[in-house]
Structure formats: C-alpha cells, structure tokens
Design an enzyme around this catalytic site. Structure first.
Site, PDB file in Angstrom:
ATOM      1  N   LYS A   1     -44.563  50.160 -33.488  1.00  0.00           N
ATOM      2  CA  LYS A   1     -45.920  50.202 -34.045  1.00  0.00           C
ATOM      3  C   LYS A   1     -45.978  51.137 -35.254  1.00  0.00           C
ATOM      4  CE  LYS A   1     -48.099  47.469 -31.225  1.00  0.00           C
ATOM      5  NZ  LYS A   1     -47.975  47.672 -29.780  1.00  0.00           N
TER       6      LYS A   1
ATOM      7  N   LYS B   1     -41.294  31.002 -26.481  1.00  0.00           N
ATOM      8  CA  LYS B   1     -42.414  30.981 -25.554  1.00  0.00           C
ATOM      9  C   LYS B   1     -43.751  30.836 -26.267  1.00  0.00           C
ATOM     10  CE  LYS B   1     -43.449  35.795 -25.440  1.00  0.00           C
ATOM     11  NZ  LYS B   1     -43.830  36.992 -24.836  1.00  0.00           N
TER      12      LYS B   1
ATOM     13  N   LYS C   1     -49.473  34.519 -28.537  1.00  0.00           N
ATOM     14  CA  LYS C   1     -50.546  34.622 -29.518  1.00  0.00           C
ATOM     15  C   LYS C   1     -49.997  34.843 -30.919  1.00  0.00           C
ATOM     16  CE  LYS C   1     -53.807  36.297 -27.235  1.00  0.00           C
ATOM     17  NZ  LYS C   1     -54.207  37.478 -26.486  1.00  0.00           N
TER      18      LYS C   1
END
Ligand code: TRP
Length: 330
Positions: free
Chosen positions: A111, A194, A197
């Site tokens: 992050k 997979k 989002k």
C-alpha cells in the site's frame, strides 16, 4: 462450540466469487459455531473515503450479507464502529506492536508503494486493529484468504506477547478456518485466474439480468475446439467451471460432449445457457438485497441488536484486559 469471526471491508458489491467462495460456507458455518460477522468500516478509513460513500458501502455490504443468508438471530452481525471497546483494546495492543514488524508487513509495504503520499499511522497499524477485532472476542477461527494470512499470524504474535508479558494464558491462538473441499473458486470471465473486483471481470449479485447476459456474452472465447477430445484453453475451462456451479449435470455433460465432439460454433448457445443459469441463482438474491436496502427499520434493528451482542462480548474481554494490565478501580 467454537467462536468464529469474519470481517469484511465495506468496499462495494459482492460478486459471484464472494458468494460461492465465502458466503455459502458462512451460512453453514453459522449453524455449527458461535459466529461473529462484522463490517470493518474503521479499516476502510486508511484510504479516506468520503462520508457519503462510506455509509452507502456499509449499507450495501450489510444488505448483501443478510440477503445471502447470514442470520442475525443465529450470529452476531455488527458494524465495527458501533463497538467502541475495539478502539480501546486497539490502543492497548498498539503499545505492544513494534515499528519494525509493522513496517515489514507485506500489505503495508504494498500500500505504501502504491500510495506514497498517504502512508498514515492507521495504515501502519492496520494489522493491530485486525488483531483487536479477533482478540476482542477471543476467536478460535478466522476464515481468511491468502492476502490476510500474515495478519492472522501477527494476531497470534500479539496474543502470545500479551500472554507472556503479563504471565497469563488469556488470549487464544486464532487459527485459519479451513473450508477444505467445500471451497469453490469462481474464475473471471476474461480468461484470468479468479473473479475479482480489481480485475474488472465480475458478475455482481445485484446485476440485472440484461447486464449479466451482456457480461457473459463478452466472455473471452475463440472458434471452438481444435479437434476431438482436445484440451480446453484456460478461458474455456473457466466457463465450464462456472457452468458446473450454476447448472445441472445434464447441461454440463451436454456441453462437455459438444466440446469432445470437436464441433465448432456453439459458444453462443453455451453463453446463453450460462447467463440464464447465473440469473436463476442471482435473481432471488438481487430481489432480497433490494428489499433489505429499502428497509431502514430492519437494518437499524439488525445493527442495534448486533452491536449490543458484540459489545457484551467485547466489554467482557476489555474488563479482563484492563485488570490484567493494572487498570484497576479504587
Ligand atoms: N483485513 C480484512 C480484509 O481486508 C478485513 C478484516 C478486518 C478482517 N478485520 C478483520 C478479517 C478481522 C478477519 C478478521 O479483508
């Protein structure tokens, strides 16, 4: 009876992968365990969501959890920020979390690299907040994905450290909840691994039938098999994987046979069938989600009862922890 705790960050709508990967199992899990399901709205603050969006996201996730079958009478379903005891235990645990180990956390490094201008203290201590969520109910098991395993490992470290620092056997060692064989992975429609989002390849539970048809139609395909009994490329295998989950055995073997025959030009039919069967699965949920979303009274009741039950459990832990650490009343 074991205590199981699951948290979800309110970041938007649930998709088919969430449903088959987690929620179906949660519904079973809650029948056999003392379950806590909560919405980690404090966790989502690291990215500074605007207040309106934050509220809508919490409402969406809650409505979708409930529509999928999480039962507020069987389980404790709550919003993290409704339980102030978590904030206090977080403060206390923070004193036992060291900068070096927090800086080494994979999620933190990632992050911080993606958003170098927003490396805030909350981001650094994200794993401590997550450990608090788990330890405040002294959970035995936590269903986590791969990306959260390190956080769970850190939770065990903090539990251990607290126990040995104060010479108690108070916190348990929370373990990953293993769904084993039952875990179904739903692939994306774009031939990638997979459904996710951030991959932008999702079918959402709230998607209208027309949207689902359009998305399935747009799935990656080619001209067809290259002969009899040929191996399937990934993107075709993926469509079959979803078909196996949402359709009947007859339908699946019909298309398996078509594939094995080596015949071409039937993907249009396969996609129409796949869309139809996905719609059959999601439609009742979509309708329920919309009903629940429009029922503020119900949502208020669920969150009030959830907060009450969660606080009862959390305040017991906090009382003990205060006592152990030396915060004693006169
Ligand atoms: N960090 C988790 C995620 O991003 C969400 C979460 C917060 C959580 N607190 C938790 C998950 C406690 C399990 C237990 O998915």
């Amino acid at each position: 009876m074991k205590t199981v705790l699951s948290g979800i960050r309110p970041t938007g709508n649930l998709h088919l992968g969430n449903y088959y990967g987690a929620l179906i199992n949660f519904v079973k899990m809650q029948q056999e365990n003392r379950c806590f399901f909560f919405i980690a709205d404090w966790h989502s603050l690291t990215t500074h969501p605007d207040p309106k969006t934050l509220h809508i996201n919490v409402k969406d996730v809650l409505s979708q959890y409930l529509a999928c079958g999480l039962n507020p009478e069987q389980s404790t379903i709550y919003v993290q920020s409704d339980v102030p005891e978590i904030a206090e235990l977080y403060l206390l645990l923070n004193m036992h979390a060291y900068l070096g180990e927090l800086e080494k956390t994979v999620s933190f490094k990632e992050k911080a690299r993606q958003n170098p201008n927003n490396v805030n203290a909350g981001l650094l201590t994200y794993p401590v907040l997550m450990a608090t969520d788990i330890l405040i109910h002294n959970a035995d098991y936590v269903p986590v994905g791969k990306d959260q395993e390190q956080h769970l490992e850190m939770t065990r470290t903090y539990a251990n450290r607290f126990n040995s620092k104060y010479g108690v056997k108070y916190f348990k060692q929370p373990k990953p909840f293993n769904f084993g064989q039952e875990l179904i992975k739903i692939p994306g429609l774009d031939g990638s691994g997979k459904m996710g989002k951030s991959e932008g390849n999702c079918i959402y539970l709230i998607d209208e039938p027309k949207i689902i048809e359009k998305k399935v139609k747009g799935a990656l395909t080619d001209n067809g098999p290259e002969g009899e009994n040929s191996p399937k490329p990934n993107y075709i295998e993926n469509l079959f994987t979803i078909l196996k989950v949402v359709s009947t055995e007859e339908v699946v073997s019909f298309y398996e046979n078509l594939w094995n025959s080596g015949e071409q030009r039937w993907y249009g039919k396969l996609k129409a069938q796949l869309a139809e069967d996905i719609i059959k699965v999601t439609s009742p949920m979509r309708e329920k989600i919309n009903d629940i979303k429009n029922d503020d009274e119900f949502l208020r009741r669920v969150t009030e009862i959830g907060a009450e039950k969660a606080r009862e459990s959390a305040s017991k832990t906090l009382k003990d922890v205060r006592e152990i650490m030396g915060f004693r009343s006169f």
